[in-house]
Design a protein around this motif. Sequence first.
Motif, PDB file in Angstrom:
ATOM      1  N   ARG A   1      15.783  -4.138   3.034  1.00  0.00           N
ATOM      2  CA  ARG A   1      15.254  -4.591   1.740  1.00  0.00           C
ATOM      3  C   ARG A   1      13.763  -4.892   1.848  1.00  0.00           C
ATOM      4  N   GLY A   2      13.177  -4.630   3.016  1.00  0.00           N
ATOM      5  CA  GLY A   2      11.769  -4.952   3.257  1.00  0.00           C
ATOM      6  C   GLY A   2      11.617  -6.045   4.290  1.00  0.00           C
ATOM      7  N   GLU A   3      12.771  -6.610   4.733  1.00  0.00           N
ATOM      8  CA  GLU A   3      12.721  -7.798   5.594  1.00  0.00           C
ATOM      9  C   GLU A   3      12.721  -7.450   7.091  1.00  0.00           C
ATOM     10  N   LEU A   4      13.029  -6.178   7.433  1.00  0.00           N
ATOM     11  CA  LEU A   4      13.067  -5.773   8.848  1.00  0.00           C
ATOM     12  C   LEU A   4      11.695  -5.221   9.202  1.00  0.00           C
ATOM     13  N   LEU A   5      10.868  -6.074   9.821  1.00  0.00           N
ATOM     14  CA  LEU A   5       9.435  -5.788   9.906  1.00  0.00           C
ATOM     15  C   LEU A   5       9.009  -5.209  11.237  1.00  0.00           C
ATOM     16  N   THR A   6       8.110  -4.225  11.164  1.00  0.00           N
ATOM     17  CA  THR A   6       7.380  -3.754  12.331  1.00  0.00           C
ATOM     18  C   THR A   6       5.896  -3.967  12.041  1.00  0.00           C
ATOM     19  N   PRO A   7       5.216  -4.831  12.809  1.00  0.00           N
ATOM     20  CA  PRO A   7       3.782  -5.020  12.562  1.00  0.00           C
ATOM     21  C   PRO A   7       3.029  -3.712  12.759  1.00  0.00           C
ATOM     22  N   LEU A   8       1.979  -3.510  11.970  1.00  0.00           N
ATOM     23  CA  LEU A   8       1.179  -2.287  12.041  1.00  0.00           C
ATOM     24  C   LEU A   8      -0.258  -2.637  12.426  1.00  0.00           C
TER      25      LEU A   8
ATOM     26  N   SER B   1       0.357  -3.337  -8.121  1.00  0.00           N
ATOM     27  CA  SER B   1       0.739  -4.084  -6.920  1.00  0.00           C
ATOM     28  C   SER B   1       2.227  -4.418  -6.971  1.00  0.00           C
ATOM     29  N   GLY B   2       3.005  -3.863  -6.065  1.00  0.00           N
ATOM     30  CA  GLY B   2       4.446  -4.160  -6.016  1.00  0.00           C
ATOM     31  C   GLY B   2       5.094  -3.885  -7.355  1.00  0.00           C
ATOM     32  N   SER B   3       5.801  -4.900  -7.889  1.00  0.00           N
ATOM     33  CA  SER B   3       6.478  -4.730  -9.174  1.00  0.00           C
ATOM     34  C   SER B   3       5.542  -5.033 -10.350  1.00  0.00           C
ATOM     35  N   GLY B   4       4.270  -5.337 -10.080  1.00  0.00           N
ATOM     36  CA  GLY B   4       3.298  -5.596 -11.129  1.00  0.00           C
ATOM     37  C   GLY B   4       3.503  -6.976 -11.740  1.00  0.00           C
ATOM     38  N   PRO B   5       2.707  -7.276 -12.764  1.00  0.00           N
ATOM     39  CA  PRO B   5       1.733  -6.437 -13.454  1.00  0.00           C
ATOM     40  C   PRO B   5       0.311  -6.475 -12.870  1.00  0.00           C
ATOM     41  N   THR B   6       0.089  -7.183 -11.754  1.00  0.00           N
ATOM     42  CA  THR B   6      -1.250  -7.146 -11.160  1.00  0.00           C
ATOM     43  C   THR B   6      -1.566  -5.703 -10.752  1.00  0.00           C
ATOM     44  N   CYS B   7      -2.799  -5.253 -11.029  1.00  0.00           N
ATOM     45  CA  CYS B   7      -3.242  -3.928 -10.596  1.00  0.00           C
ATOM     46  C   CYS B   7      -4.225  -4.089  -9.440  1.00  0.00           C
TER      47      CYS B   7
ATOM     48  N   LEU C   1      14.186   0.278   1.340  1.00  0.00           N
ATOM     49  CA  LEU C   1      12.753   0.481   1.127  1.00  0.00           C
ATOM     50  C   LEU C   1      12.083   0.971   2.403  1.00  0.00           C
ATOM     51  N   ALA C   2      10.991   1.684   2.228  1.00  0.00           N
ATOM     52  CA  ALA C   2       9.997   1.829   3.291  1.00  0.00           C
ATOM     53  C   ALA C   2       8.746   1.212   2.684  1.00  0.00           C
ATOM     54  N   ASN C   3       8.516  -0.040   3.066  1.00  0.00           N
ATOM     55  CA  ASN C   3       7.589  -0.901   2.339  1.00  0.00           C
ATOM     56  C   ASN C   3       6.429  -1.242   3.265  1.00  0.00           C
TER      57      ASN C   3
ATOM     58  N   VAL D   1       0.836  -1.211   0.000  1.00  0.00           N
ATOM     59  CA  VAL D   1       0.000   0.000   0.000  1.00  0.00           C
ATOM     60  C   VAL D   1       0.868   1.257   0.000  1.00  0.00           C
ATOM     61  N   GLY D   2       2.107   1.124   0.419  1.00  0.00           N
ATOM     62  CA  GLY D   2       3.065   2.212   0.304  1.00  0.00           C
ATOM     63  C   GLY D   2       4.423   1.593   0.024  1.00  0.00           C
ATOM     64  N   LEU D   3       4.981   1.876  -1.149  1.00  0.00           N
ATOM     65  CA  LEU D   3       6.293   1.308  -1.473  1.00  0.00           C
ATOM     66  C   LEU D   3       7.196   2.463  -1.879  1.00  0.00           C
ATOM     67  N   ALA D   4       7.997   2.933  -0.900  1.00  0.00           N
ATOM     68  CA  ALA D   4       8.959   4.000  -1.156  1.00  0.00           C
ATOM     69  C   ALA D   4      10.317   3.357  -1.388  1.00  0.00           C
TER      70      ALA D   4
END
Length: 298
Positions: free
Chosen positions: A152-159, A252-258, A28-30, A13-16
């Motif tokens: 790389r997206g692997e250091l997770l903080t649950p939201l 969605s992410g790298s696509g191609p799903t929208c 990333l801030a993923n 939902v947010g991929l910086a």
Amino acid sequence: MSVTVRVPAKVNVGLAVGPARPDGFHDLANVFLAVGLHDEVTAAPAPGLELTCSGPGARQVPLDGTNLAARAARLLAGRHGLAPDVHLHIAKDIPVAGGMAGGSADAAGALVACDALWGTGTSEAELLDLCAELGSDVPFSLLGGAALGRGRGELLTPLPVGGTFHWVFAVADGGLSTPAVYREFDRLAQDRTVPPPEASAGLLAALRDGDAAALAAALANDLQPAALSLRPALADTLAAGRAAGALAALVSGSGPTCAFLTADASAATEVAGALTASGTCRTARVTTAPAPGATLLP
Ligand code: ATP
């Protein structure tokens, strides 16, 4: 005796995306959100490592040692000094190479399934370490829900997520290679300075409040221009969903799903119908989020 684990797909939902690092990865801030499209990974006793796959898209899934589920089984077995003797079956419903982390989901599912089958009693913390070795998105597939991924997206903080969100996913014909999309990101970014990646406060608040309109306003994917550059027709898919009443549309992410966020379940059904009728995607799937992470089925 066999064990089956259900694993969710994700949408970012947010991929910086930050600048390329010396190791080629990007910081990333993923912000991941697990959604209710699932694969199921079943582990059963076997004389060696065997792998089968069924479902739509199964033919695109490699059944050799490169399969992420097979790699997960070998990693867990190696960690415990065991032979990776298991038959893994993947019942695949997550679009393959679709930007929804299907392979990562299968890796997390295989870890949990093999751990149960072999009785290796791996703690969640150890499982998360193994997941991170397998790929950047694998730890989130284990956890599910929503989380902020750094590194790389692997250091997770649950939201926290304060409600149910209604989504439609337009599945494209054919996949996009994630490394190719990052290379295109780098090419498009070569004449500008890429700022350090930050997760937006508005996005986290929208998730926490379960506020679909606020989430729609905050959705952002830095990989979208790269995915659209490689697959310009995705712009038509995004436009078709917006015209049908989606609150927001993004790759969605790298696509191609929208991915299309809608106000409620009936709007989702309407958007899915319009997307299918538009001919701009192969199929449209209606679902909700958040979904739980890797779950052993009874
Ligand atoms: P991500 O969103 O994590 O970047 P993705 O959803 O775009 O990934 P995947 O479906 O995970 O893509 O597949 C990417 C590639 O990984 C496939 O093209 C395939 O060659 C390979 N792969 C390895 N294991 C699997 C698996 N279990 N399921 C699907 N693809 C797999």
